[in-house]
Write an enzyme that holds these catalytic residues in place. Structure first.
Site, PDB file in Angstrom:
ATOM      1  N   HIS A 346       0.834  -1.187  -0.030  1.00 48.25           N
ATOM      2  CA  HIS A 346       0.065  -0.082   0.070  1.00 48.25           C
ATOM      3  C   HIS A 346       0.932   1.291  -0.078  1.00 48.25           C
ATOM      4  CE1 HIS A 346      -3.355  -2.685   0.905  1.00 48.25           C
ATOM      5  NE2 HIS A 346      -4.154  -1.632   0.586  1.00 48.25           N
ATOM      6  N   GLY A 347       1.861   1.309   0.562  1.00 49.95           N
ATOM      7  CA  GLY A 347       2.773   2.540   0.554  1.00 49.95           C
ATOM      8  C   GLY A 347       4.085   2.404   1.531  1.00 49.95           C
TER       9      GLY A 347
END
Length: 499
Positions: A346-347
Site C-alpha cells: 500500500h505504501g
C-alpha cells in the site's frame, strides 16, 4: 488523464469507435489498442513508459526461457531474474525515499550527523535526461502511476509460467497489451494473464447489451466518485482529520466512518469504470469489491475488499509460505507476515504496516477465538447476531482507520501525532465546537443506505432498466456520463493512485 475528466470521456469515445471499426483486422486491432493504452499511460509521464517496457521485455523473455528449461536450478535462476528486476524497480521508486528518510532519522538520533542528508536523487546522481521524469520539483523520486498494480500482474505471469500452470505468450504485442490495457493499468483490478490473454485470442464481436451494461458501470463509477466520494472527503473527512479537536468525540467517529465510505466509494468507483470500460471493448475483468461493510469479521472484510489483491497475496504469498497447514503459532506468523507485506504494497509508511499488521492480528484472533465460519454458518446466524458481528467489525475498522488515513493524508505533518490526538479527543468525550455541513452528513447517510440496501432490490432495478429500448438506454447513459464528466472539474485524483 483521470477517469473523472472530460478528456477521458473524449478519449474513450474515440478509441471505442476506432477499435470496433477495425475489430475484424486482428493485428491492426491489437496494435491500435496497445498504442491507445500507452498514450493513456504517457499522459502522466511520457518517459516512464520506457520503464514499463524494460520490465515487460525481461518478463516476456524469461517466461519463454522457462518454457524451454527443465533443470530446476536454471528455472529458479530465471525466476530470480524476474523477481529481482520487478521488485527492484518497485522498491527503488516506492521505498527508496522512505528508507532514506528513516536512515536520516536514525543517524540524527544516534548523534552521527547534524545536517540533513542530501536528496536521494542527488546522492545517486540521476542523469539530466531522467531528472524530470523520475523526480518531482522538490527533488524527490517520483512514484510512477500504477507501478504496484502492473508489477503484481507481471509477477503473477512469470510465477504461473514457472509453476507450469500457464503457457507463455509467444506474442510480445499481446503480452505488453496485457500489462498496459488502459482501463485497469493504473489502479486495477489486478488481472492475471490466465484471465486476460485468452480473451485476446478470441475474435471480438460487438454486443450491444454488453456495451450498454459497461457504459452503465462507467456511469455508476462516476456517480460514486464525483457525487459521493469526493464530497464526503471534502466536506466531512478532511476537516475532521485536520482538526479533530474542533469536532469532538462524535466528530471523530463520523470522520472515520466517512473515511471508510470515501475510500470504498472512490476505489470501487475506479474498479467499476475499469470493468465497465473493458466490457465496452468486449473484455471481462474480475470483480474487485463485494459490499465489504456487510462483513461479520475482519477476515471476511479482507475477502470482500480489493478482492483481486487479496487473492493475489493468498495464492502467491500466504499459501506458498504454508498457509494454515501448520500449528497456531506458524499460522499466526504466516498470516501477519502476509498482511505486513500487503501493508508495504500500500505504501512506504509505518502507518500502513501498523494498519495491515493489526488487521492480520484481528483476523487470527477471529479464527482462533470464534472458530472458522463458513458463509453458510454466518448466514444461519440470527439477525441480531449478524448485526452485532457487523457492528463490532466496523468498530475495529474505524479504530484502524485512525492510523491509516493520518499517514496517507498528512505524512510528516500530522503522522502518528494526529492519530494520538484523535484517540485523545475520542477518549475525552469532548463536545463538538464546530458544525459539520448538513449536505456532507446527508451524503454519508445516503452512501450507507445504498451500501446496505438488499441486493435483490438492485437486481429488480437492473431488470427494469434492461427492459427499456437500447436506444433509450444509450441516450440516457451518454447524457449522464457527459454531465458527470463535466461536473468533475476539480478532478480530485483517485485515492489508490498513490498506492
Amino acid at each position: 488523464m483521470q477517469f473523472n475528466s472530460t478528456t477521458f470521456i473524449f478519449f474513450l469515445v474515440g478509441v471505442y469507435f476506432v477499435y470496433w471499426t477495425i475489430a475484424r483486422m486482428e493485428r491492426a486491432r491489437l496494435w491500435f489498442l496497445l498504442v491507445a493504452s500507452c498514450a493513456f499511460y504517457m499522459s502522466w509521464n511520457a518517459k516512464i513508459i520506457l520503464l514499463l517496457l524494460f520490465t515487460a521485455l525481461i518478463d516476456y523473455y524469461v517466461a519463454l526461457a522457462l518454457a524451454r528449461t527443465k533443470k530446476i536450478g536454471w528455472r529458479r535462476a530465471l525466476l530470480g531474474v524476474t523477481l529481482v528486476s520487478n521488485l527492484g524497480v518497485l522498491a527503488f521508486f516506492k521505498y527508496a525515499e522512505w528508507f532514506w528518510e528513516n536512515l536520516e532519522a536514525i543517524l540524527k538520533w544516534a548523534g552521527w550527523i547534524d545536517e540533513p542528508l542530501p536528496a536521494l536523487s542527488a546522492f545517486i546522481g540521476i542523469s539530466t535526461f531522467w531528472n524530470n521524469a523520475l523526480t518531482t520539483g522538490a527533488g524527490r523520486i517520483l512514484l510512477p502511476a500504477g507501478i504496484s498494480f502492473y508489477t503484481f500482474q507481471t509477477l503473477s505471469y512469470t510465477i504461473d509460467v514457472y509453476r507450469g500452470t500457464l503457457a507463455p505468450s509467444r506474442s510480445f504485442t499481446k503480452f505488453f497489451l496485457f500489462i498496459t490495457f488502459f482501463p485497469q493499468l493504473v489502479a486495477g483490478p489486478i488481472v492475471r494473464a490466465s484471465e486476460f490473454l485468452p480473451q485476446l485470442d478470441v475474435p471480438p464481436r460487438h454486443d450491444d447489451r454488453q456495451a450498454l451494461t459497461g457504459l452503465l458501470l462507467v456511469l455508476k463509477g462516476l456517480v460514486k466518485k464525483v457525487a459521493l466520494a469526493d464530497t464526503i472527503g471534502e466536506l466531512i473527512v478532511d476537516p475532521i482529520f485536520n482538526a479533530p479537536g474542533a469536532y469532538g468525540s462524535l466528530g471523530v467517529v463520523i470522520g472515520t466512518t466517512g473515511a471508510w465510505f470515501q475510500y470504498y466509494l472512490d476505489f470501487s468507483a475506479y474498479s467499476d469504470i475499469a470493468i465497465g470500460t473493458a466490457a465496452m471493448f468486449g473484455f471481462v475483468l474480475p470483480m474487485n469489491f463485494n459490499r465489504p461493510f456487510l462483513s461479520q469479521s475482519i477476515g471476511e472484510f479482507w475477502r470482500r475488499w480489493h478482492m483481486t489483491l487479496g487473492s493475489w497475496f493468498k495464492d502467491y504469498i500466504f499459501e506458498p509460505l504454508g498457509g494454515r497447514s501448520g500449528g497456531a503459532f506458524r499460522t499466526f506468523c504466516v498470516l501477519v507476515g502476509t498482511m505486513l507485506l500487503s501493508g508495504l504494497w500500500h505504501g512506504a509508511g509505518w502507518n500502513y504496516l501498523l494498519f495491515l499488521g493489526s488487521m492480520g492480528v484481528f483476523m487470527w484472533l477471529g479464527r482462533t477465538s470464534f472458530g472458522t465460519r463458513t458463509p453458510q454458518e454466518r448466514a444461519a446466524r440470527s439477525l441480531p447476531m449478524r448485526i452485532l458481528h457487523r457492528a463490532v467489525t466496523f468498530g475495529l475498522l474505524n479504530f484502524l482507520m485512525v492510523f491509516f488515513r493520518n499517514g496517507t493524508v498528512a505524512e510528516g505533518k500530522h503522522g502518528f501525532a494526529g492519530s494520538v490526538e484523535m484517540f485523545r479527543v475520542l477518549g475525552s468525550f469532548a463536545p463538538s465546537q464546530a458544525q459539520l455541513p448538513t449536505i456532507g452528513l446527508l451524503i454519508v447517510g445516503l452512501a450507507a443506505i445504498l451500501h446496505y440496501t438488499p441486493q435483490d432490490w438492485y437486481v429488480r432495478l437492473e431488470q427494469r432498466w434492461q427492459a427499456l429500448p437500447s436506444f433509450a438506454q444509450a441516450c440516457v447513459l451518454v447524457l449522464f456520463t457527459g454531465i458527470l464528466g463535466a461536473l468533475s472539474y476539480q478532478q480530485r485524483p483517485f485515492v489508490y493512485f498513490q498506492f
